[in-house]
Write a protein that holds these residues in place. Sequence first.
Motif, short mmCIF file in Angstrom:
data_model
loop_
_atom_site.label_atom_id
_atom_site.label_comp_id
_atom_site.label_asym_id
_atom_site.label_seq_id
_atom_site.Cartn_x
_atom_site.Cartn_y
_atom_site.Cartn_z
N GLY A 1 0.79 -1.23 0.00
CA GLY A 1 0.00 0.00 0.00
C GLY A 1 0.82 1.28 0.00
O GLY A 1 0.30 2.35 0.34
N LYS A 2 2.08 1.20 -0.42
CA LYS A 2 2.92 2.42 -0.46
C LYS A 2 2.30 3.49 -1.33
O LYS A 2 2.19 4.64 -0.94
N THR A 3 1.93 3.09 -2.55
CA THR A 3 1.42 4.09 -3.48
C THR A 3 0.07 4.63 -3.02
O THR A 3 -0.16 5.84 -3.04
N THR A 4 -0.79 3.75 -2.55
CA THR A 4 -2.10 4.19 -2.04
C THR A 4 -1.93 5.16 -0.87
O THR A 4 -2.56 6.22 -0.83
N THR A 5 -1.04 4.79 0.04
CA THR A 5 -0.77 5.66 1.20
C THR A 5 -0.19 7.01 0.74
O THR A 5 -0.62 8.07 1.20
N SER B 1 -5.99 -1.28 5.33
CA SER B 1 -4.74 -1.03 6.05
C SER B 1 -4.13 0.32 5.67
O SER B 1 -3.54 0.98 6.51
N SER B 2 -4.30 0.73 4.42
CA SER B 2 -3.69 2.00 4.01
C SER B 2 -4.34 3.19 4.71
O SER B 2 -3.67 4.18 5.00
N LEU B 3 -5.63 3.07 4.98
CA LEU B 3 -6.32 4.15 5.70
C LEU B 3 -5.77 4.25 7.12
O LEU B 3 -5.45 5.35 7.60
O1 DGI Z 1 2.90 -1.82 -4.27
P1 DGI Z 1 2.45 -0.78 -3.32
O2 DGI Z 1 2.63 0.61 -3.82
O3 DGI Z 1 3.03 -0.98 -1.95
O4 DGI Z 1 0.88 -1.01 -3.10
P2 DGI Z 1 -0.36 -0.28 -3.77
O5 DGI Z 1 -0.61 0.99 -3.04
O6 DGI Z 1 -0.20 -0.23 -5.23
O7 DGI Z 1 -1.51 -1.32 -3.38
C1 DGI Z 1 -1.69 -2.55 -4.05
C2 DGI Z 1 -3.17 -2.76 -4.35
O8 DGI Z 1 -3.89 -2.85 -3.14
C3 DGI Z 1 -3.79 -1.63 -5.14
O9 DGI Z 1 -4.68 -2.18 -6.08
C4 DGI Z 1 -4.57 -0.84 -4.12
C5 DGI Z 1 -4.89 -1.86 -3.09
N1 DGI Z 1 -4.91 -1.33 -1.71
C6 DGI Z 1 -3.92 -0.63 -1.12
N2 DGI Z 1 -4.24 -0.32 0.16
C7 DGI Z 1 -5.49 -0.83 0.34
C8 DGI Z 1 -5.91 -1.48 -0.84
N3 DGI Z 1 -7.12 -2.06 -0.96
C9 DGI Z 1 -7.90 -2.04 0.12
N4 DGI Z 1 -9.09 -2.61 0.03
N5 DGI Z 1 -7.57 -1.45 1.27
C10 DGI Z 1 -6.38 -0.84 1.45
O10 DGI Z 1 -6.09 -0.33 2.53
#
Ligand code: DGI
Length: 447
Positions: free
Chosen positions: A24-28, A186-188
């Motif tokens: 979740g790096k990018t999402t965060t 988890s990202s939230l």
């Molecule tokens: O590879 P990262 O940058 O570490 O991860 P990302 O932010 O790309 O996350 C991978 C996938 O998971 C992406 O499709 C978004 C999803 N995601 C990230 N955080 C959460 C999440 N999905 C849910 N349901 N909840 C989260 O907190």
Amino acid sequence: AIDYDKVDEHTKFLIFPISVIGCGKTTTSQTLTNLFPETWGHIQNDDITGKDKSQLIKKSLELLAKQEMKCVIVDRNNHQFRERKQLFEWLDELKEDYLAYDTNIKVIGISFAPYDKLSKIRDITMQRVIKRGNNHQSIKLDELGEKKVIGIMSGFLKRYQPLNIDKSPDNMFDLMIELDFNEIDSSLTNVKQILNEIHRAYPILMPEIPTDDKIDEAFRKSLEYKPTVRKIVGKGNGNQQKTPKLIRPVYISVNAREHDEIINLVRQGVANNKDLSQKFEGLLANDRLQKDFHITLGHVMSSREKEGKKLWKLYLTRYHDQITEYNNNHKENNSGNNQNTSVNTTDKLKFKLSKLCWDDKIIAIVVELSGNETGCLIDVNGDIVNGLKCLNKVPHITVCKIDSNVKAVYSNVLCEKVQSGEAQDENVKVLKLSDAKEFVGDVCLNF
Ligand code: DGI
């Protein structure tokens, strides 16, 4: 002396994650930049497709150098010590190319993947990445197939070197945020913990924590994110060129506006010396004088010494925009540095002529620069530019190379000899020049 521990409104921040794929790096990061769109930035390693891997930090520093920018997230997994060490080394090496040498940067680490949760992380991130499908710069499910994607992710998990705060490079972070890993949103939860910890450690960066509503909205928006860059993993990207090296000026000069008046004052100065007077007229008639009269403020060679290095970097920072523009205009043909062009800046310098120094190789004028102990240059508003001084011990103008093989740097030798009183030499003539007139010159970058 610079106090690097001090944190104030001028301090800038970088965030280095420690993670594996899918945590979740990018999402965060997107959630955080959605919350602070003006002051926080985000550079994704997955968007960098050229061969030059340090582009990650270069782009991050370029963004951080913007006046309003306070914090940039350098989005890469950094799952090994080697990668974390590399980021700190790049930062050390490249920082001053983008930011003033006295800019204080704090580095915040965020550990996304606690080691004791690794098997849970494996399950959830694999599910997530499979669900993410083709919404990624390099890991596209349709093209790679599920097996390959799982293979790539397993590789990261196998090589993962979790945070070890007691040893280098992990003990170099100014603040470390250790996240937990939970199944649902988890990202939230991550964002909320990050906001709290940054607010506590650096209230100057985050005086107030945004409301839960704002955070929820920013999170939802970031889950909708789809990357636009396409990156081919493995063999590098054939279609992407290596970023060309930045061309920097060879020397920075002040080009005198009044060429003829300087010639006239030299003529007056030698008037009582029949021999010199005749020689001077001869040189003038044969078009042997320098075409432009300039005072060298600094040369890339003088930047090799410690003190000179700092000052030279200050100059490069001051003229960052002009240097960038020059590079943009010379993109096509910058294979070598054979352009010999100069670019005017808007800064000026005032000076007076002091002594004429003449030996069998060169004629030079020792000049006196206006200004005070803080600096000698004047900006468009007429204010003194702080900290910029002449890098040469004795500021001077080279008037003529009598011996056409002599290097311009020889003027330094002659003028320093004259100024220190060592020039008892028969061959060196020193003549006082009229210092009644104040001259103006323009600061130029010479490439
Ligand atoms: O590879 P990262 O940058 O570490 O991860 P990302 O932010 O790309 O996350 C991978 C996938 O998971 C992406 O499709 C978004 C999803 N995601 C990230 N955080 C959460 C999440 N999905 C849910 N349901 N909840 C989260 O907190």
